[in-house]
Design a protein around this motif. Sequence first.
Motif, PDB file in Angstrom:
ATOM      1  N   LYS A  31       0.834  -1.204   0.000  1.00  9.65           N
ATOM      2  CA  LYS A  31       0.000   0.000   0.000  1.00  9.65           C
ATOM      3  C   LYS A  31       0.873   1.260   0.000  1.00  9.65           C
ATOM      4  O   LYS A  31       0.601   2.222  -0.742  1.00  9.65           O
ATOM      5  N   ILE A  32       1.895   1.257   0.854  1.00 12.16           N
ATOM      6  CA  ILE A  32       2.795   2.417   0.920  1.00 12.16           C
ATOM      7  C   ILE A  32       3.496   2.632  -0.421  1.00 12.16           C
ATOM      8  O   ILE A  32       3.631   3.762  -0.910  1.00 12.16           O
ATOM      9  N   GLN A  33       3.917   1.531  -1.043  1.00 11.16           N
ATOM     10  CA  GLN A  33       4.579   1.632  -2.348  1.00 11.16           C
ATOM     11  C   GLN A  33       3.632   2.195  -3.406  1.00 11.16           C
ATOM     12  O   GLN A  33       4.024   3.013  -4.242  1.00 11.16           O
ATOM     13  N   ASN A  34       2.350   1.779  -3.339  1.00  9.17           N
ATOM     14  CA  ASN A  34       1.359   2.311  -4.287  1.00  9.17           C
ATOM     15  C   ASN A  34       1.153   3.812  -4.070  1.00  9.17           C
ATOM     16  O   ASN A  34       1.031   4.586  -5.039  1.00  9.17           O
ATOM     17  N   LEU A  35       1.089   4.227  -2.770  1.00 11.08           N
ATOM     18  CA  LEU A  35       0.961   5.660  -2.484  1.00 11.08           C
ATOM     19  C   LEU A  35       2.158   6.442  -3.014  1.00 11.08           C
ATOM     20  O   LEU A  35       2.016   7.536  -3.581  1.00 11.08           O
ATOM     21  N   MET A  36       3.342   5.862  -2.818  1.00 10.45           N
ATOM     22  CA  MET A  36       4.546   6.533  -3.322  1.00 10.45           C
ATOM     23  C   MET A  36       4.523   6.634  -4.843  1.00 10.45           C
ATOM     24  O   MET A  36       4.904   7.651  -5.430  1.00 10.45           O
ATOM     25  N   ASP A  37       4.020   5.568  -5.504  1.00 12.90           N
ATOM     26  CA  ASP A  37       3.922   5.591  -6.974  1.00 12.90           C
ATOM     27  C   ASP A  37       2.938   6.657  -7.436  1.00 12.90           C
ATOM     28  O   ASP A  37       3.196   7.399  -8.411  1.00 12.90           O
ATOM     29  N   GLU A  38       1.778   6.768  -6.735  1.00 10.64           N
ATOM     30  CA  GLU A  38       0.797   7.788  -7.111  1.00 10.64           C
ATOM     31  C   GLU A  38       1.361   9.193  -6.930  1.00 10.64           C
ATOM     32  O   GLU A  38       1.179  10.076  -7.796  1.00 10.64           O
ATOM     33  N   ASN A  39       2.040   9.415  -5.796  1.00 11.45           N
ATOM     34  CA  ASN A  39       2.644  10.728  -5.570  1.00 11.45           C
ATOM     35  C   ASN A  39       3.726  11.045  -6.599  1.00 11.45           C
ATOM     36  O   ASN A  39       3.878  12.191  -7.037  1.00 11.45           O
ATOM     37  N   GLN A  40       4.464  10.016  -6.989  1.00  6.57           N
ATOM     38  CA  GLN A  40       5.490  10.211  -8.011  1.00  6.57           C
ATOM     39  C   GLN A  40       4.856  10.597  -9.343  1.00  6.57           C
ATOM     40  O   GLN A  40       5.377  11.443 -10.083  1.00  6.57           O
ATOM     41  N   LYS A  41       3.678   9.965  -9.630  1.00  9.26           N
ATOM     42  CA  LYS A  41       2.966  10.336 -10.859  1.00  9.26           C
ATOM     43  C   LYS A  41       2.519  11.798 -10.803  1.00  9.26           C
ATOM     44  O   LYS A  41       2.619  12.538 -11.800  1.00  9.26           O
ATOM     45  N   LYS A  42       2.000  12.220  -9.627  1.00  3.34           N
ATOM     46  CA  LYS A  42       1.598  13.616  -9.474  1.00  3.34           C
ATOM     47  C   LYS A  42       2.786  14.553  -9.663  1.00  3.34           C
ATOM     48  O   LYS A  42       2.682  15.603 -10.310  1.00  3.34           O
ATOM     49  N   LEU A  43       3.928  14.176  -9.057  1.00  2.55           N
ATOM     50  CA  LEU A  43       5.127  14.998  -9.210  1.00  2.55           C
ATOM     51  C   LEU A  43       5.569  15.067 -10.668  1.00  2.55           C
ATOM     52  O   LEU A  43       5.986  16.124 -11.159  1.00  2.55           O
ATOM     53  N   ASP A  44       5.466  13.927 -11.365  1.00  3.45           N
ATOM     54  CA  ASP A  44       5.807  13.923 -12.797  1.00  3.45           C
ATOM     55  C   ASP A  44       4.869  14.837 -13.587  1.00  3.45           C
ATOM     56  O   ASP A  44       5.295  15.541 -14.516  1.00  3.45           O
ATOM     57  N   THR A  45       3.565  14.827 -13.188  1.00  2.15           N
ATOM     58  CA  THR A  45       2.595  15.705 -13.865  1.00  2.15           C
ATOM     59  C   THR A  45       2.937  17.177 -13.649  1.00  2.15           C
ATOM     60  O   THR A  45       2.889  18.009 -14.576  1.00  2.15           O
ATOM     61  N   ILE A  46       3.297  17.509 -12.369  1.00  5.80           N
ATOM     62  CA  ILE A  46       3.680  18.891 -12.064  1.00  5.80           C
ATOM     63  C   ILE A  46       4.916  19.304 -12.858  1.00  5.80           C
ATOM     64  O   ILE A  46       4.994  20.428 -13.397  1.00  5.80           O
ATOM     65  N   ALA A  47       5.879  18.396 -12.940  1.00  6.19           N
ATOM     66  CA  ALA A  47       7.097  18.709 -13.705  1.00  6.19           C
ATOM     67  C   ALA A  47       6.771  18.928 -15.178  1.00  6.19           C
ATOM     68  O   ALA A  47       7.318  19.824 -15.837  1.00  6.19           O
ATOM     69  N   ALA A  48       5.832  18.063 -15.701  1.00  4.87           N
ATOM     70  CA  ALA A  48       5.445  18.234 -17.107  1.00  4.87           C
ATOM     71  C   ALA A  48       4.737  19.570 -17.323  1.00  4.87           C
ATOM     72  O   ALA A  48       4.971  20.267 -18.334  1.00  4.87           O
ATOM     73  N   ASP A  49       3.845  19.964 -16.367  1.00  6.54           N
ATOM     74  CA  ASP A  49       3.191  21.278 -16.463  1.00  6.54           C
ATOM     75  C   ASP A  49       4.212  22.405 -16.431  1.00  6.54           C
ATOM     76  O   ASP A  49       4.084  23.427 -17.154  1.00  6.54           O
ATOM     77  N   LYS A  50       5.214  22.229 -15.555  1.00  5.61           N
ATOM     78  CA  LYS A  50       6.257  23.256 -15.484  1.00  5.61           C
ATOM     79  C   LYS A  50       6.989  23.403 -16.812  1.00  5.61           C
ATOM     80  O   LYS A  50       7.219  24.522 -17.305  1.00  5.61           O
ATOM     81  N   LEU A  51       7.330  22.272 -17.429  1.00 11.97           N
ATOM     82  CA  LEU A  51       8.020  22.324 -18.725  1.00 11.97           C
ATOM     83  C   LEU A  51       7.127  22.959 -19.796  1.00 11.97           C
ATOM     84  O   LEU A  51       7.588  23.758 -20.630  1.00 11.97           O
ATOM     85  N   ARG A  52       5.810  22.592 -19.732  1.00  9.92           N
ATOM     86  CA  ARG A  52       4.885  23.148 -20.727  1.00  9.92           C
ATOM     87  C   ARG A  52       4.770  24.661 -20.575  1.00  9.92           C
ATOM     88  O   ARG A  52       4.822  25.412 -21.560  1.00  9.92           O
ATOM     89  N   LYS A  53       4.604  25.136 -19.313  1.00 12.29           N
ATOM     90  CA  LYS A  53       4.490  26.575 -19.091  1.00 12.29           C
ATOM     91  C   LYS A  53       5.784  27.294 -19.456  1.00 12.29           C
ATOM     92  O   LYS A  53       5.759  28.420 -19.988  1.00 12.29           O
ATOM     93  N   THR A  54       6.914  26.654 -19.137  1.00 13.78           N
ATOM     94  CA  THR A  54       8.204  27.261 -19.511  1.00 13.78           C
ATOM     95  C   THR A  54       8.319  27.402 -21.026  1.00 13.78           C
ATOM     96  O   THR A  54       8.773  28.438 -21.551  1.00 13.78           O
ATOM     97  N   LYS A  55       7.870  26.358 -21.727  1.00 14.64           N
ATOM     98  CA  LYS A  55       7.925  26.402 -23.189  1.00 14.64           C
ATOM     99  C   LYS A  55       6.994  27.489 -23.730  1.00 14.64           C
ATOM    100  O   LYS A  55       7.348  28.239 -24.662  1.00 14.64           O
ATOM    101  N   GLU A  56       5.770  27.578 -23.130  1.00 17.44           N
ATOM    102  CA  GLU A  56       4.841  28.633 -23.556  1.00 17.44           C
ATOM    103  C   GLU A  56       5.436  30.018 -23.313  1.00 17.44           C
ATOM    104  O   GLU A  56       5.308  30.925 -24.148  1.00 17.44           O
ATOM    105  N   PHE A  57       6.076  30.197 -22.123  1.00 20.12           N
ATOM    106  CA  PHE A  57       6.698  31.494 -21.833  1.00 20.12           C
ATOM    107  C   PHE A  57       7.809  31.804 -22.821  1.00 20.12           C
ATOM    108  O   PHE A  57       7.960  32.945 -23.296  1.00 20.12           O
ATOM    109  N   GLU A  58       8.593  30.794 -23.141  1.00 12.21           N
ATOM    110  CA  GLU A  58       9.672  30.999 -24.115  1.00 12.21           C
ATOM    111  C   GLU A  58       9.099  31.376 -25.484  1.00 12.21           C
ATOM    112  O   GLU A  58       9.655  32.241 -26.188  1.00 12.21           O
TER     113      GLU A  58
END
Length: 302
Positions: free
Chosen positions: A92-119
Amino acid sequence: MAKKKKAGGKKKKEGGAPSAKQAIVAPGPTQLEISLRLELESLEKELLLAKQEAEEAKQKNQFLKSEADSAREETNDYESYMQKKTVREQLKIQNLMDENQKKLDTIAADKLRKTKEFEDIKKGFQEMILEKENELSKILEQIEDLDEFVKKRTQQEETISQLRKEMSELEDEHAQEVSNTKTKFLDEKLKFQREASSAIQKLEREAAMEAQSCIDEHTEKAKCTNKKLRASLISLFQRNKGLLAREQQLRHQNAELKRLLEINDSLKQTTQSTSLAATHSMSHANTTRGRGGVKLPRIDRR
């Protein structure tokens, strides 16, 4: 004549003695024999009861051993259950960590997208500025002496300045947003790591404490059971030892009683044989006296 009468009197005494001896030697079973036989029967009954008690104690010991084996199997089953439960919690803990990692990956992808839009926006503004500057240069070349051109130039410069100011503000906002996003990301990451680590440690402590408590409880029960079984076995061994000694004593007494009975039977047979011989001798003496004293002169000559 007096001698003859005297001899006849002696024979009469000798003839009467065996009947008195027979009456004394041929009694029935004595009180000692009856007492010994009764004691032998009582001892045999006690021996039988002791054997039955030993058999019951043996069966009870087997039952207690089976109960101890059952308790040991239950302890092993519970330990296996706790191990499986710990594995499930870890999953269960590993699944929670995987879900949080997915959220973090999503945030990082949003950051890259916004950075690209700003550029892209920045590049568009830069291209626009270059275009405006080119236009301004052309206009300055064409109408350098005109006031309108000066005014237009002033306006364009103000526009360019405004655009540059807006671009600078956008860069500042973007930098602030990037910094805030990065800070928020790092804070969430640290918070999640702390929460996950705390949850894992808490689950491990709870599982260890629960497992240790169950193991201690079952160990204590097993120790108490083993202690009782050991005491029962020692008592049974001592009782069995006493019963064996009693059995040996009873066997010895039985053999002694048999020997006494055999001696008594032998004495009875000897007594009966002696009685028969005495009876036969008395009958022969009576027959001799009935013939008129034919043998008495022979006894005088001897």
